[in-house]
Design an enzyme around this catalytic site. Structure first.
Site: not given
Ligand code: AMP
Length: 213
Positions: A13, A127, A159, A170
């Site tokens: 994404k 990654r 990360r 996740r």
């Molecule tokens: P991402 O970079 O989108 O993979 O997000 C990393 C982490 O941020 C996720 O595993 C969640 O802990 C938190 N996070 C990001 N977006 C959301 C969301 N819309 N709702 C809840 N937690 C989020």
């Protein structure tokens, strides 16, 4: 053009949104990026969010809904936006509907990038990220110099939530909490599913076909 990129962690994404912002001239809004910036700055929200993020869990809806509500009011979102990583629960999706309705806007397309779990695990464990937003993979997309960003020369990092234990949580959470959004948006006639297993360029072409179609 108001778009949502939906898909499991590691579906690409963020990579696709970065390519799309140039073509579409609209901002990418990534709740993950906003939360990571808050963690880095050490804000109250960042300290609270970090506990959930490191464990691979979702940050509470109230926090992320507040982030999006503020962000969508900014001037650069007037011509459109690409939501990346939001919504992630049905409650977040219905709050988004309310916010958009209040400002006379609506979602045009929800692009669901589909990738099997086995591929996601391999993608996420290899990654490497850069603070400039670029991302690399030790096998599929290695940087020219090991550990260094091709674009800005900064040192790459992994990360905390790309460790195997957190990845499993996740992916489980994705299936439990986020996958129901596929039905939610399909019921509204907004869902466009694409195959996310090809090359980044092939996936980009499929997304742009939806957007331009
Ligand atoms: P991402 O970079 O989108 O993979 O997000 C990393 C982490 O941020 C996720 O595993 C969640 O802990 C938190 N996070 C990001 N977006 C959301 C969301 N819309 N709702 C809840 N937690 C989020």
């Amino acid at each position: 053009m108001n778009l949502i990129l939906l898909g499991p962690p590691g579906a690409g994404k963020g990579t696709q949104a970065k390519k799309m912002i140039e073509a579409l001239k609209i901002p990418q809004i990534s709740t993950g990026d906003i939360l990571r910036a808050a963690v880095k700055e050490g804000t109250e929200m960042g300290i609270e969010a970090k506990k959930y993020m490191d464990a691979g869990k979702l940050v509470p809806d109230s926090v992320v809904i507040g982030i999006i509500d503020d962000r969508l009011k900014e001037a650069d979102c007037e011509k459109g936006f690409i939501l990346d990583g939001f919504p992630r629960t049905v409650d977040q999706a219905s709050s988004l509907d309310e916010m958009l309705q209040k400002s006379g806007r609506r979602i045009d397309h929800v692009v669901s990038i589909e990738v099997p779990d086995a591929d996601l695990l391999a993608r996420l464990t290899g990654r490497w990220m850069c603070t400039c937003g670029a991302s690399f993979h030790k096998i599929f997309n290695p940087p020219k110099v090991d550990g260094i960003c091709d674009l800005c020369g900064a040192k790459l990092y992994q990360r905390d939530d790309d460790k195997e234990e957190a990845i499993k949580v996740r992916l489980e959470n994705y299936h439990k909490q986020t996958a129901p959004l596929i039905e939610y948006y399909s019921g509204k006639g907004l869902l466009r599913s694409i195959d996310g297993t090809g090359t980044p360029d092939a996936i980009y072409a499929a997304i742009m076909a939806v957007v331009n179609g």
